[in-house]
Design an enzyme around this catalytic site. Sequence first.
Site, short mmCIF file in Angstrom:
data_model
loop_
_atom_site.label_atom_id
_atom_site.label_comp_id
_atom_site.label_asym_id
_atom_site.label_seq_id
_atom_site.Cartn_x
_atom_site.Cartn_y
_atom_site.Cartn_z
N HIS A 1 49.50 38.66 30.54
CA HIS A 1 48.78 38.89 31.52
C HIS A 1 47.65 40.16 31.24
O HIS A 1 46.59 40.05 31.82
CB HIS A 1 49.79 39.64 32.58
CG HIS A 1 48.92 39.71 34.07
ND1 HIS A 1 48.93 38.94 35.06
CD2 HIS A 1 48.49 41.00 34.53
CE1 HIS A 1 48.16 39.45 36.02
NE2 HIS A 1 47.86 40.60 35.68
N GLU A 2 48.18 41.23 30.67
CA GLU A 2 47.37 42.27 30.54
C GLU A 2 46.43 42.17 29.50
O GLU A 2 45.18 42.60 29.41
CB GLU A 2 48.05 43.82 30.07
CG GLU A 2 49.05 44.46 31.21
CD GLU A 2 48.16 44.30 32.69
OE1 GLU A 2 47.16 44.70 32.58
OE2 GLU A 2 49.00 44.21 33.39
N HIS B 1 43.38 40.44 30.98
CA HIS B 1 42.29 41.37 31.38
C HIS B 1 41.74 42.19 30.25
O HIS B 1 40.31 42.32 30.25
CB HIS B 1 43.06 42.58 32.08
CG HIS B 1 43.80 42.15 33.53
ND1 HIS B 1 42.80 41.32 34.59
CD2 HIS B 1 44.90 42.27 33.96
CE1 HIS B 1 43.81 41.19 35.45
NE2 HIS B 1 44.94 41.66 35.21
#
Length: 450
Positions: A21-22, A25
Amino acid sequence: MSILITLLAFALAIGVLVTVHEYGHYWVAKRCGVKVLTFSIGFGKPLLRWQRGETQWQLAAIPLGGYVRMLDEREAPVPVAELDRAFNRQTVGKRMAIVVAGPVANFLLAIFVYWAIFLNGVDVLMPKLGSIEPHSLAAKAGFSVGDTIVAIDQESINSWAEARLGLIERAAAKASVQVEVLRPNGAAVSRTLDFAEIDNEWIDGELAGRIGMSIAVYRNEIGPLLPDGAAAAAGLKQGDKIWKVEDKPTPDWPSFTAAVRARPNLPTRVSVLRAGQPLEFQVLPKSVQEGDQTIGRIGAAPVLDMDAMHALSKSMQYGVVSALGQALHQTWATSSLSLKMMWRMVLGNVSVKQLSGPVAIAGYAGKSAQYGLRAYLEFLCLISISLGVMNLLPVPVLDGGHLMYYFAEILRGRPLSERAMELGQRVGVGLLAALMVVAVFNDLTRLVGG
């Protein structure tokens, strides 16, 4: 040993999902020219850190999440030479792309893992009903042992997993559903299930069993007994062939359990065959509350007919392209169902008791890991999709909340005020805290109740 497996499986799942997920980003932020200061797996005090280029990478003490910290004038002064690399100086389109990249990465992970699973071939259980509980919703609708579900509301059904999900979705909508089945003689018939008055707490993964249908085929004999149960106390033994209850023949396990359930705290004569010899026992079923009903239980489990269960299994093989199609379909279907269940929960059609917190998720992780690699990977996909869906909800603090701010910025032609965003953050934190309290309470209730 099982506790260790549970902890390791949970830690691995959280680590993988948060990292993916990170990194979503991070990857898009770098492509948009934004300077990333910190990439953290976990919150709180860093336990391990290292510098790679201009980004500090770290593992922190609280492993329930992570974050990517970017250069931003709202957090600290930015040198003039690096103003063009600050997140807040980017176009609204770039900021939206950076924010949405995290959830998208979770969806892509699920698609990739599902693709690998389907490419390797999967065994599915056919939706052929092996047992129908007497007097249940399924029995009242006319379902019979041997019926094979082929469609739900004209949507084709190819496996028991698809049938279960289809029923859960309709039950959450409190809808009347048309189920097309093939009888053992080949005749096609339609059955109607009316979920209008169904108990909200029934709407979960066990729904099919709660309404009285299962693909399980049981042998008509007593299985494992609880040492302190009524069956063991009366002298029944594992392997006894079920014969009669109160002189009424019970030719299968569902009819036997129905007869027992109907006699809470009532002395009950149970006749069995042991080594071919008829024996009769006086059993006192324990009174148990199930929803708004009082039922009888004797502490005896059924015995699966493994030959019949193996006959339900069908191997499905997919090519590279068809496996990708199945992966996309599975990810979309799971995402759609998650959103619908959340909305039904808001409407009050689904009980908030279905919310699960870290304790329950850890338990699922441990169980799936013990079932094998495929089960664990499917669990990983499910949680990754759930994480992606949840983060896209329009709640301040979550990625979806930031997207909501940016859409408002597009409509207004200028960003929202700092005051408005601060107020939104407080509301978001409060809402998430309340949801976490409910989820943890549900976890503890299941733990104590189980």
